[in-house]
Motif scaffolding. Structure first.
Motif, short mmCIF file in Angstrom:
data_model
loop_
_atom_site.label_atom_id
_atom_site.label_comp_id
_atom_site.label_asym_id
_atom_site.label_seq_id
_atom_site.Cartn_x
_atom_site.Cartn_y
_atom_site.Cartn_z
N VAL A 36 6.20 7.45 23.89
CA VAL A 36 5.04 8.33 24.07
C VAL A 36 3.90 7.96 23.12
CG1 VAL A 36 4.23 10.72 23.90
CG2 VAL A 36 6.45 10.23 24.94
N LYS A 37 4.23 7.81 21.84
CA LYS A 37 3.18 7.58 20.84
C LYS A 37 2.99 6.12 20.49
CE LYS A 37 2.45 10.15 17.39
NZ LYS A 37 2.54 10.86 16.09
N GLY A 38 4.08 5.36 20.55
CA GLY A 38 4.00 3.98 20.11
C GLY A 38 3.88 3.89 18.60
N LEU A 39 3.68 2.69 18.11
CA LEU A 39 3.51 2.48 16.67
C LEU A 39 2.03 2.35 16.33
CD1 LEU A 39 6.38 -0.10 16.02
CD2 LEU A 39 6.29 2.25 15.17
N ASN A 40 1.71 2.77 15.12
CA ASN A 40 0.35 2.63 14.62
C ASN A 40 0.21 1.23 14.01
OD1 ASN A 40 -2.23 3.01 13.61
ND2 ASN A 40 -1.56 4.19 11.84
N TRP A 41 -0.08 0.25 14.86
CA TRP A 41 -0.10 -1.14 14.42
C TRP A 41 -1.19 -1.37 13.39
CZ3 TRP A 41 4.09 -3.59 15.80
CH2 TRP A 41 4.70 -3.30 17.01
N GLY A 42 -0.85 -2.13 12.36
CA GLY A 42 -1.81 -2.47 11.32
C GLY A 42 -2.68 -3.64 11.72
N LEU A 43 -3.53 -4.02 10.80
CA LEU A 43 -4.49 -5.10 11.06
C LEU A 43 -3.79 -6.42 11.37
CD1 LEU A 43 -7.43 -6.10 11.01
CD2 LEU A 43 -7.16 -6.50 8.54
N ASP A 44 -2.60 -6.63 10.79
CA ASP A 44 -1.88 -7.87 11.03
C ASP A 44 -1.56 -8.05 12.52
OD1 ASP A 44 -1.75 -8.54 8.29
OD2 ASP A 44 -0.12 -7.11 8.03
N PHE A 45 -1.42 -6.95 13.24
CA PHE A 45 -1.02 -7.01 14.63
C PHE A 45 -2.17 -6.75 15.60
CE2 PHE A 45 2.79 -5.78 12.25
CZ PHE A 45 3.68 -6.75 12.67
N THR A 46 -3.13 -5.95 15.21
CA THR A 46 -4.20 -5.56 16.13
C THR A 46 -5.43 -6.45 16.02
OG1 THR A 46 -5.16 -4.01 14.54
CG2 THR A 46 -3.47 -3.16 16.03
N GLY A 47 -5.54 -7.19 14.94
CA GLY A 47 -6.78 -7.91 14.68
C GLY A 47 -7.75 -7.03 13.90
N GLY A 48 -8.80 -7.60 13.38
CA GLY A 48 -9.76 -6.84 12.58
C GLY A 48 -10.49 -7.76 11.62
N THR A 49 -10.84 -7.20 10.46
CA THR A 49 -11.66 -7.95 9.51
C THR A 49 -11.14 -7.77 8.10
OG1 THR A 49 -13.58 -7.47 10.92
CG2 THR A 49 -14.02 -8.35 8.73
N LEU A 50 -11.10 -8.87 7.36
CA LEU A 50 -10.78 -8.85 5.94
C LEU A 50 -12.08 -9.08 5.16
CD1 LEU A 50 -7.56 -11.07 5.75
CD2 LEU A 50 -7.69 -8.61 5.46
N ILE A 51 -12.36 -8.18 4.22
CA ILE A 51 -13.60 -8.27 3.45
C ILE A 51 -13.24 -8.19 1.97
CG2 ILE A 51 -15.83 -7.19 2.97
CD1 ILE A 51 -15.62 -5.94 5.79
N GLU A 52 -13.69 -9.16 1.20
CA GLU A 52 -13.47 -9.17 -0.25
C GLU A 52 -14.80 -8.93 -0.95
OE1 GLU A 52 -11.90 -12.05 -3.89
OE2 GLU A 52 -11.73 -12.71 -1.79
N VAL A 53 -14.84 -7.94 -1.82
CA VAL A 53 -16.05 -7.62 -2.57
C VAL A 53 -15.74 -7.63 -4.05
CG1 VAL A 53 -17.07 -6.24 -0.72
CG2 VAL A 53 -15.57 -5.14 -2.37
N ASN A 54 -16.77 -7.89 -4.84
CA ASN A 54 -16.64 -7.95 -6.30
C ASN A 54 -17.51 -6.88 -6.93
OD1 ASN A 54 -18.01 -9.26 -8.98
ND2 ASN A 54 -15.82 -9.70 -8.85
N PHE A 55 -16.94 -6.13 -7.88
CA PHE A 55 -17.65 -5.08 -8.60
C PHE A 55 -18.04 -5.58 -9.99
CE2 PHE A 55 -15.58 -2.84 -5.28
CZ PHE A 55 -16.25 -1.63 -5.10
N ALA A 56 -19.15 -5.07 -10.48
CA ALA A 56 -19.57 -5.43 -11.84
C ALA A 56 -18.65 -4.82 -12.88
CB ALA A 56 -21.02 -4.97 -12.07
N LYS A 57 -18.06 -3.65 -12.57
CA LYS A 57 -17.13 -2.97 -13.45
C LYS A 57 -15.82 -2.74 -12.69
CE LYS A 57 -20.87 -0.51 -15.85
NZ LYS A 57 -21.41 0.83 -16.20
N PRO A 58 -14.73 -2.37 -13.40
CA PRO A 58 -13.48 -2.06 -12.69
C PRO A 58 -13.71 -1.00 -11.61
CG PRO A 58 -13.06 -2.26 -15.03
CD PRO A 58 -14.55 -2.35 -14.87
N ALA A 59 -13.18 -1.26 -10.44
CA ALA A 59 -13.44 -0.40 -9.29
C ALA A 59 -12.48 0.78 -9.24
CB ALA A 59 -13.32 -1.22 -8.00
N ASP A 60 -12.95 1.87 -8.66
CA ASP A 60 -12.13 3.06 -8.41
C ASP A 60 -11.79 3.05 -6.91
OD1 ASP A 60 -11.01 5.53 -7.94
OD2 ASP A 60 -12.48 6.64 -9.13
N LEU A 61 -10.53 2.72 -6.59
CA LEU A 61 -10.15 2.55 -5.19
C LEU A 61 -10.29 3.84 -4.39
CD1 LEU A 61 -7.03 0.21 -5.36
CD2 LEU A 61 -9.43 -0.38 -5.08
#
Length: 314
Positions: A36-61
């Protein structure tokens, strides 16, 4: 050394009928939820975008996640990448205006929240074709693992025990996947690795029980198959409890302090280890007995001595 010693054998198999009903209900419910619901596939399976960003100071996730949610980007996976100033953002496929210049939109949303200097370092797109291939290969990996286990246990023990172990492993995997589908937890490659780990863990526990069952069938002259199996389960219970408890302590610690990135991996291990311990006792052995496991199946083959069939000299 055994930590728990019992004066008499515990009658585990007395509850095999209620346990079988419980297992059938859980497996049926898990399959129904998956359909009925299936699995909530992640980016590894559905496709998408990987973005890497750099902060001037330690980041707050947490703040980064909050700003991206405010910007209408849903709930992307956000994690540190090497240092506390480098952040990796995994975005599901986007539609509309956001799909164009996605990296610039991400950086703008983060800057709007904290005003710090944020630099886009790289952006990579994962196509759906790659995702489809990973789904196929992941399912194939689980199938091959179960097939190899069936062959291994058949050679080492007996086919009835082999079939019992494979049924138990399929039972564990199905319930774990149903748990993920019910809660809508994202299923990615780390979770797939956890599922394969659960297969190995559950098999190891089952093999220990089977080894004692084979030993008991060979050395115990009296007793029904149920009594012999109960003796084996009681004898290995101390080891099962200690192994499961110590493993769960570590997994709970990972789940509690490991951060959201590893929550799904730890949740899969928590569910799989719990169900795997139960199935080693009530599923694998019960299935083997239902198939008619007997002492003759596990006795070593008799080797005739050379010349034993010759008539004695007069």
């Amino acid at each position: 050394m055994e930590i728990f010693k019992f004066k008499r054998d515990l009658d585990f198999l007395k509850l095999r009928l209620p346990a079988a009903i419980l297992s059938l209900l859980l497996v049926s419910a898990s399959i129904g939820i998956l359909v009925v619901k299936g699995l909530n596939w992640g980016l590894d399976f559905t496709g998408g975008t990987l973005i890497e960003v750099n902060f001037a100071k330690p980041a707050d996730l947490e703040q980064v996640r909050g700003e991206l949610a405010k910007g209408g980007f849903g709930e992307p996976a956000v994690q540190f990448f090497g240092t506390s100033r480098d952040v990796l953002i995994r975005m599901p496929p986007q539609e509309g205006a956001k799909a164009a210049n996605l990296g610039d939109h991400i950086v703008a949303s983060i800057k709007a929240g904290n005003g710090e200097e944020v630099t886009l370092k790289r952006i990579e797109f994962v196509g759906p074709s790659v995702g489809d291939e990973l789904v196929e290969q992941g399912g194939l990996a689980v199938f091959v693992a179960l097939l190899c286990i069936l062959l291994y246990v058949s050679v080492r023990f007996e086919w009835k025990l082999a079939l019992g172990s494979v049924v138990a492993l399929a039972h564990d995997v199905t319930i774990t996947l149903g748990f993920f589908s019910l809660l809508g937890i994202e299923f990615d490659l780390t979770v797939l690795a956890a599922v394969l780990t659960v297969i190995g863990y559950s098999l190891n526990d089952t093999i220990v029980v089977f080894d004692r069952i084979r030993e008991n069938f060979r050395k115990m002259r009296k007793g029904t198959p149920e009594e012999i199996t109960n003796n084996a389960l009681t004898a290995t219970l101390s080891r099962t409890i200690m192994t499961s408890a110590t493993t769960l302590f570590v997994v709970i610690a990972i789940f509690a302090v490991g951060g959201p990135v590893i929550h799904a991996f730890a949740a899969a291990l928590l569910m799989g280890i719990t169900v795997g311990t139960y199935s080693s006792i009530y599923v694998a052995s019960a299935v083997a007995l239902k198939l008619g496991l007997s002492k003759e199946d596990l006795m070593p083959p008799q080797v005739e001595k050379e010349g034993a069939d010759l008539d004695p000299l007069p």
